[in-house]
Design a protein around this motif. Structure first.
Motif, PDB file in Angstrom:
ATOM      1  N   ALA A   1       2.066  11.145  -8.574  1.00 21.40           N
ATOM      2  CA  ALA A   1       1.973   9.657  -9.251  1.00 21.40           C
ATOM      3  C   ALA A   1       0.418   9.790  -9.953  1.00 21.40           C
ATOM      4  O   ALA A   1       0.181   9.118 -10.946  1.00 21.40           O
ATOM      5  N   LYS A   2      -0.618  10.169  -9.381  1.00 20.11           N
ATOM      6  CA  LYS A   2      -1.960  10.637  -9.873  1.00 20.11           C
ATOM      7  C   LYS A   2      -1.930  11.325 -11.161  1.00 20.11           C
ATOM      8  O   LYS A   2      -2.544  10.824 -12.147  1.00 20.11           O
TER       9      LYS A   2
ATOM     10  N   ASP B   1       2.211   2.007  -5.810  1.00 18.79           N
ATOM     11  CA  ASP B   1       3.274   1.750  -4.816  1.00 18.79           C
ATOM     12  C   ASP B   1       3.884   2.995  -4.214  1.00 18.79           C
ATOM     13  O   ASP B   1       4.468   3.118  -3.399  1.00 18.79           O
ATOM     14  N   ALA B   2       3.547   4.389  -4.827  1.00 17.43           N
ATOM     15  CA  ALA B   2       3.920   5.432  -4.396  1.00 17.43           C
ATOM     16  C   ALA B   2       3.047   5.521  -2.831  1.00 17.43           C
ATOM     17  O   ALA B   2       3.567   6.133  -1.843  1.00 17.43           O
ATOM     18  N   LYS B   3       1.697   5.050  -2.893  1.00 13.58           N
ATOM     19  CA  LYS B   3       0.825   4.981  -1.666  1.00 13.58           C
ATOM     20  C   LYS B   3       1.454   4.211  -0.520  1.00 13.58           C
ATOM     21  O   LYS B   3       1.751   4.567   0.798  1.00 13.58           O
ATOM     22  N   ASN B   4       1.881   3.014  -1.064  1.00 14.66           N
ATOM     23  CA  ASN B   4       2.616   2.045   0.188  1.00 14.66           C
ATOM     24  C   ASN B   4       4.198   2.641   0.654  1.00 14.66           C
ATOM     25  O   ASN B   4       4.458   2.609   1.705  1.00 14.66           O
ATOM     26  N   SER B   5       4.948   3.508  -0.340  1.00 16.31           N
ATOM     27  CA  SER B   5       5.960   4.063   0.042  1.00 16.31           C
ATOM     28  C   SER B   5       5.642   5.194   1.172  1.00 16.31           C
ATOM     29  O   SER B   5       6.374   5.320   2.069  1.00 16.31           O
TER      30      SER B   5
ATOM     31  N   LEU C   1      -1.486  10.268   3.274  1.00 13.65           N
ATOM     32  CA  LEU C   1      -2.020   9.699   2.037  1.00 13.65           C
ATOM     33  C   LEU C   1      -2.958  11.100   1.419  1.00 13.65           C
ATOM     34  O   LEU C   1      -2.926  11.199   0.272  1.00 13.65           O
ATOM     35  N   GLN C   2      -3.357  11.788   2.331  1.00 17.28           N
ATOM     36  CA  GLN C   2      -4.360  12.741   1.823  1.00 17.28           C
ATOM     37  C   GLN C   2      -3.579  14.102   1.112  1.00 17.28           C
ATOM     38  O   GLN C   2      -3.965  14.904   0.359  1.00 17.28           O
TER      39      GLN C   2
ATOM     40  N   ASP D   1      -1.815  -2.578   3.855  1.00 18.68           N
ATOM     41  CA  ASP D   1      -3.072  -2.232   4.488  1.00 18.68           C
ATOM     42  C   ASP D   1      -3.390  -2.662   5.757  1.00 18.68           C
ATOM     43  O   ASP D   1      -4.297  -2.119   6.653  1.00 18.68           O
ATOM     44  N   LYS D   2      -2.773  -3.835   6.243  1.00 16.71           N
ATOM     45  CA  LYS D   2      -2.864  -4.352   7.458  1.00 16.71           C
ATOM     46  C   LYS D   2      -2.385  -3.271   8.688  1.00 16.71           C
ATOM     47  O   LYS D   2      -2.681  -3.586   9.750  1.00 16.71           O
TER      48      LYS D   2
END
Length: 450
Positions: free
Chosen positions: A67-68, A146-150, A58-59, A446-447
């Protein structure tokens, strides 16, 4: 003496540089101690947990950075329309040569210097457009999530698969040893006349198949390592250690519960809902296009006599100021009617898309929930088959110790055990894949790592 002075000067300079470097290193260690712990010496492997791998991904993800940027662009675009309802002050000049009545192409009188002020007070079509662009900016933030989830999904899958591949490689290397022993025993028995040549060929084929699978898994291991290094921001030479992990128990939930959660947290559904809200804002604004529009305006200008004002006007005044409102009341406007029709069609299309998304999402969650249960059942079958194979190996070893079986039969039992081990690893990974896909669809990733 000059030599001594030079040596002393060089020594002092080295001490100063060393002291400064030591101070910088100490401050850097205090400021980022975790980073120092995660930067091992060259050649030392990096031990990672699943949670830490996701945090690093993620970093360092380029996809998230893009996306940001896109979310920031959407925010700036929304501010452009909104800015028309804020004070806007402009300064400029309209000086120029005039022949005849002094005027400019814009309709204003030529001026040496002018200041104009505008601010929209009541303009419902423009306000509807502003709200629509603001909703589009919110949608872009949903795309960011959604990009983070991917990134989380791909990183978790690669991490778990790398652990499975490395475990399978260990088992295959043991299989290779067993296959070599079987081949050796079979060749010896064939030389003594107790085995047919076909048995030797079978043993050679088994060994060749094991080697082929080893090479395939080594290639897959390299692909996963390259992918993880890129995702985590590591150098190409950085070795990575992973530990076999199971997803947390929260990943297993009832299908009905996940359907309800998906209706709230699914990114695709949130985007469809945001699109409907944006189209509603736009239609509401266009329908109010028959209302008057009101704008605050004011102009200050400094005029010059060389523009022949005295020849066409009875009085000349150098400093001029005008302030008031600019109101427009539409009596008949074909454009407003066309804009309303377009906004209405766009809203209807967005609502149909939202309804389809809800139906598809419900079916998708239920299908993926069933897939998780199927994979869980397949994992249990693979576990019992592995247990049975392990028990067979124990029986064969005891019979070999009693002289009732030869070494070849024992090694074949071990080959069977290794095959069942790899089947169990595959079944476990397939279940984890199904869980990750289900959690991503339900918006509950997130879980996995919190």
């Amino acid at each position: 003496m000059q030599l001594l002075r030079r040596v002393a000067g060089m020594t002092g300079l080295m001490l100063l540089c060393g002291g400064a470097a030591g101070a910088q290193e100490a401050s850097a260690q205090k400021a980022s101690q975790p980073a120092a712990q995660e930067s091992p010496k060259d050649g030392a492997p990096m031990a990672l947990t699943l949670k830490r791998a996701i945090e690093l991904a993620l970093q360092n993800s380029k996809e998230i950075q893009v996306a940001k940027i896109q979310a920031s662009v959407a925010d700036r675009a929304a501010q452009i329309t909104k800015a028309q309802f804020m004070p806007n002050l402009y300064a400029g000049s309209g000086a120029g040569y005039t022949y005849g009545i002094p005027e400019t192409p814009g309709g204003r009188a030529p001026s040496i210097f002018n200041v104009s002020y505008t601010e929209q007070v009541f303009n419902e079509p423009l306000r509807g457009q502003a709200k629509e662009t603001q909703e589009q900016a919110k949608a872009q933030r949903i795309l960011l999530e959604d990009a983070k989830n991917s990134v989380i999904t791909r990183t978790a899958m690669a991490y778990l698969e790398l652990g499975k591949v490395r475990h399978s490689l260990d088992l295959l290397r043991k299989e290779q040893e067993s296959a070599e022993k079987i081949l050796q025993v079979t060749q010896e028995r064939q030389g003594e006349g107790y085995e047919l040549p076909v048995e030797v060929t079978k043993a050679q084929l088994t060994k060749a198949q094991v080697i082929q699978r080893v090479l395939q898994l080594e290639g897959r291991e390299d692909e996963l390592e390259v992918f993880l290094r890129y995702q985590l921001g590591f150098s190409e030479a950085q070795a990575i250690e992973v530990t076999p992990e199971d997803l947390p128990g929260e990943a297993e939930q009832a299908g009905d519960n996940l359907v309800a959660l998906a209706m709230t947290h699914n990114a695709g559904l949130q985007l469809a809902e945001s699109d409907v809200r944006g189209k509603e804002f736009r239609l509401k604004g266009e329908r109010r296009g028959y209302f008057p529009t009101l704008e605050l305006v004011s102009v200050y200008s400094v005029l010059a006599k060389f523009n022949n004002y005295s020849q066409f006007f009875t009085t000349f005044q150098r400093n001029n100021f005008n302030a008031g409102i600019d109101m427009h009341i539409p009596i008949f406007s074909a454009k407003i009617k066309a804009d309303i029709g377009l906004a209405q069609i766009n809203l209807e299309a967005a609502k149909v898309n939202l309804t389809n998304k809800k139906t598809e999402l419900t079916a998708d969650v239920r299908q993926k929930t069933r897939r998780v249960r199927e994979r869980d059942a397949a994992k249990e079958v693979a576990r019992l088959e592995l247990q049975l194979a392990q028990q067979n190996v124990a029986v064969f070893q005891s019979q070999f110790a009693e002289g009732k079986l030869n070494l070849r039969e024992v090694e074949r039992a071990r080959l069977e055990e290794n095959e069942k081990w790899m089947a169990y690893l595959d079944a476990n990974f397939q279940k984890q894949q199904a869980q990750l896909e289900l959690l991503k669809t339900a918006g509950q990733l997130d879980k996995v790592w919190q």
